[in-house]
Scaffold this active site. Structure first.
Site, PDB file in Angstrom:
ATOM      1  N   LYS A 102       0.872  -1.178  -0.122  1.00 41.28           N
ATOM      2  CA  LYS A 102       0.188   0.072  -0.021  1.00 41.28           C
ATOM      3  C   LYS A 102       0.966   1.200  -0.056  1.00 41.28           C
ATOM      4  CE  LYS A 102      -4.575   0.910   0.337  1.00 41.28           C
ATOM      5  NZ  LYS A 102      -5.531   0.191   0.046  1.00 41.28           N
TER       6      LYS A 102
HETATM    7  P1  NAD Z   1     -13.060   7.479  -3.037  1.00 38.46           P
HETATM    8  O1  NAD Z   1     -11.820   8.701  -2.968  1.00 38.46           O
HETATM    9  O2  NAD Z   1     -13.379   7.348  -4.580  1.00 38.46           O
HETATM   10  O3  NAD Z   1     -14.247   8.208  -2.107  1.00 38.46           O
HETATM   11  C1  NAD Z   1     -13.820   8.538  -1.080  1.00 38.46           C
HETATM   12  C2  NAD Z   1     -15.242   9.061  -0.422  1.00 38.46           C
HETATM   13  O4  NAD Z   1     -15.362   9.222   1.072  1.00 38.46           O
HETATM   14  C3  NAD Z   1     -15.764  10.500  -1.186  1.00 38.46           C
HETATM   15  O5  NAD Z   1     -17.083  10.420  -1.180  1.00 38.46           O
HETATM   16  C4  NAD Z   1     -15.268  11.329  -0.168  1.00 38.46           C
HETATM   17  O6  NAD Z   1     -15.988  12.556  -0.154  1.00 38.46           O
HETATM   18  C5  NAD Z   1     -15.678  10.648   1.273  1.00 38.46           C
HETATM   19  N1  NAD Z   1     -14.749  11.141   2.399  1.00 38.46           N
HETATM   20  C6  NAD Z   1     -13.587  11.592   2.611  1.00 38.46           C
HETATM   21  N2  NAD Z   1     -13.406  11.884   3.771  1.00 38.46           N
HETATM   22  C7  NAD Z   1     -14.502  11.791   4.545  1.00 38.46           C
HETATM   23  C8  NAD Z   1     -14.966  11.945   5.908  1.00 38.46           C
HETATM   24  N3  NAD Z   1     -13.951  12.626   6.665  1.00 38.46           N
HETATM   25  N4  NAD Z   1     -16.220  11.703   6.088  1.00 38.46           N
HETATM   26  C9  NAD Z   1     -17.276  11.152   5.348  1.00 38.46           C
HETATM   27  N5  NAD Z   1     -16.861  10.983   4.011  1.00 38.46           N
HETATM   28  C10 NAD Z   1     -15.594  11.267   3.541  1.00 38.46           C
HETATM   29  O7  NAD Z   1     -12.162   6.591  -2.745  1.00 38.46           O
HETATM   30  P2  NAD Z   1     -12.818   4.799  -2.630  1.00 38.46           P
HETATM   31  O8  NAD Z   1     -12.057   4.311  -3.761  1.00 38.46           O
HETATM   32  O9  NAD Z   1     -14.288   5.043  -2.822  1.00 38.46           O
HETATM   33  O10 NAD Z   1     -12.387   4.264  -1.257  1.00 38.46           O
HETATM   34  C11 NAD Z   1     -13.102   4.332   0.088  1.00 38.46           C
HETATM   35  C12 NAD Z   1     -12.735   3.275   0.899  1.00 38.46           C
HETATM   36  O11 NAD Z   1     -12.772   2.037   0.280  1.00 38.46           O
HETATM   37  C13 NAD Z   1     -11.316   3.385   1.486  1.00 38.46           C
HETATM   38  O12 NAD Z   1     -11.196   3.119   2.774  1.00 38.46           O
HETATM   39  C14 NAD Z   1     -10.590   2.550   0.470  1.00 38.46           C
HETATM   40  O13 NAD Z   1      -9.317   2.131   1.140  1.00 38.46           O
HETATM   41  C15 NAD Z   1     -11.443   1.312   0.451  1.00 38.46           C
HETATM   42  N6  NAD Z   1     -11.290   0.478  -0.745  1.00 38.46           N
HETATM   43  C16 NAD Z   1     -11.429   0.844  -1.877  1.00 38.46           C
HETATM   44  C17 NAD Z   1     -11.112   0.196  -3.097  1.00 38.46           C
HETATM   45  C18 NAD Z   1     -11.420   0.581  -4.517  1.00 38.46           C
HETATM   46  O14 NAD Z   1     -11.418  -0.474  -5.338  1.00 38.46           O
HETATM   47  N7  NAD Z   1     -11.355   1.885  -4.932  1.00 38.46           N
HETATM   48  C19 NAD Z   1     -11.124  -1.297  -2.906  1.00 38.46           C
HETATM   49  C20 NAD Z   1     -11.133  -1.600  -1.469  1.00 38.46           C
HETATM   50  C21 NAD Z   1     -11.119  -0.991  -0.538  1.00 38.46           C
END
Ligand code: NAD
Length: 410
Positions: A102
């Site tokens: 990561k």
């Molecule tokens: P992203 O950047 O597309 O979206 C993040 C979202 O969280 C946005 O809507 C943002 O406004 C919101 N956010 C940020 N800070 C915040 C806060 N303090 N309070 C509330 N909302 C807040 O990111 P993503 O890819 O959707 O990832 C989200 C989570 O899922 C992370 O923990 C990431 O590690 C995990 N994840 C993502 C993937 C992937 O394929 N993208 C895979 C596994 C896990």
């Protein structure tokens, strides 16, 4: 507890049950490599922007290391360590031939122009290109990084090492990306939720109420698939705040609103709700899908959801996890619930290496198969050992990584 300590707390809880030797435990916990680099660049206005980039490679016993890149002001070595180790256990839970990694850059991308973001990404690749690669370490999107960022990584890496689409996943479909990768994590979350609810005798997704924190890649696709399955998404939020409607939000209309307004707030036909309140709503399923550490000892007693599905990485602190256990609120752990993303990343990597493209229906069917088979394994271990699903997931993962580590030797 730091992020890495939190993961190791869960690790040790499972290791104790497994009677893992101290020697193997130390081999599994110790990260393979931690890298911190300067990614300074000249900003559009001529000033110097100083940024730090991180890459942690946790374990490579089962294959090349795999894990996302996050662009966020909170990115640091400890966060990267914790999330890299989670990737080791996650890839093992769904039985992919990968290890865990990561990283990211400590930056608020909202303050960068697209050109600055591109230069930042390319500078980062110049700094870490000799430790990543299709058979070494394969980055992917995470918070605030997307298919465009992955395209820049592929291009920069290929300029140094020659044509290498398999160095990164989550690329645009027009540039060796995979069909179905964009929505994979959300699709996997919904398959996982259906398995979880069904196994607990709670019935199908249809008619259930859901609150989702975060409306980025994971949260918005999860909302869409839940809605399609007949679920009632009654609240969602993003970094600017949240919205709620007890009758269920019109998710297709909300997706249109969020695409234009770049936030869910202000959606007509819904009332505002804060991010803190959303976590405490009376719903069938709470799905944190934003950042880590949001369910803590301070709010876990007040959570009224009947189930928690961890779509985000590490949203529940160990103290909150204990409280949920005492209160009988089942938690579907991140290392299984959000593994759909890395699973389709694996399909993308396989397609890149074989130079053979899969159609969308094959991706969806294979993803479904991986997620349902993994759930069956976790549920069996949970039942046999009488442990929560998180401990069962760690037992499965530690068993697989441990066996590979011992067979390879030191
Ligand atoms: P992203 O950047 O597309 O979206 C993040 C979202 O969280 C946005 O809507 C943002 O406004 C919101 N956010 C940020 N800070 C915040 C806060 N303090 N309070 C509330 N909302 C807040 O990111 P993503 O890819 O959707 O990832 C989200 C989570 O899922 C992370 O923990 C990431 O590690 C995990 N994840 C993502 C993937 C992937 O394929 N993208 C895979 C596994 C896990």
């Amino acid at each position: 507890m730091s992020g890495f300590e939190e993961v190791n707390y869960y690790f040790r809880r499972a290791a104790r049950i497994m009677d893992l030797s101290a020697r193997v435990e130390r081999m599994l916990i110790t990260p393979y490599r931690e890298v911190k680099v300067d990614v300074s660049l000249t900003l559009d206005n001529g000033d110097l922007g100083t940024f730090i980039g991180y890459r942690v490679q946790h374990d490579r016993s089962r294959g090349p290391m795999k894990g996302g890149l996050r662009y966020h002001p909170t990115v640091d070595m400890d966060e990267a360590l914790g999330l890299a180790s989670l990737m080791t256990w996650k890839t093992a839970v769904v039985n992919l031939p990968f290890g865990g990694a990561k990283g990211g850059i400590a930056v608020d991308p909202k303050t960068c122009s697209p050109r600055e973001l591109e230069r930042l990404t390319r500078r980062f690749v110049q700094q870490i290109h000799d430790i990543i690669g299709p058979h070494t370490d394969i980055p992917a999107p995470d918070v605030n990084t997307n298919a465009q960022v992955m395209a820049w990584i592929m291009d920069e890496y290929s300029m140094i090492h020659g044509f290498s689409p398999a160095v990164v996943t989550g690329k645009p479909v027009d540039l060796f990306g995979s069909k179905g990768r964009e929505e994979a994590t959300g699709r996997g979350v919904v398959v996982a939720t259906a398995e979880f609810l069904g196994d607990l005798g709670a019935g199908p997704i249809a008619g259930k109420t859901f609150a989702i924190q975060g409306f980025g890649n994971v949260g918005s696709w999860t909302a869409r698939f839940l809605h399609e399955a007949g679920g009632k998404v009654v609240a969602v939020s993003d970094s600017r705040g949240g919205i709620r409607n007890a009758a269920g939000l019109d998710i297709p209309a909300l997706l249109g609103h969020a695409a234009k307004a770049r936030t869910v707030t202000g959606f007509p036909g819904a009332s505002p709700v804060s991010n803190e309140e959303l976590l405490l709503l009376d719903v069938d399923v709470l799905i944190p899908s934003a950042l880590g550490g949001v369910l803590t000892k301070d709010n876990a007693h007040e959570v009224r959801a009947r189930h928690v599905v961890e779509a985000a990485n590490a949203p529940t602190t160990p103290e909150a996890d204990e409280i949920f256990q005492q209160r009988g609120i089942p938690v579907l752990p991140d290392i299984y619930a959000n593994a759909g993303g890395v699973t389709v990343s694996y399909f993308e990597w396989v397609q890149n290496i074989q130079q053979f493209t899969w159609e969308a229906d094959r991706i969806t069917a294979e993803l479904q198969r991986h997620m349902t088979e993994a759930y069956a394994t976790l549920a069996k271990v949970a039942r046999e050992r009488r442990v929560p699903l998180r401990t069962a997931a760690f037992i499965v993962a530690i068993g697989r990584v441990g066996r590979a580590t011992v067979l390879r030797g030191v």
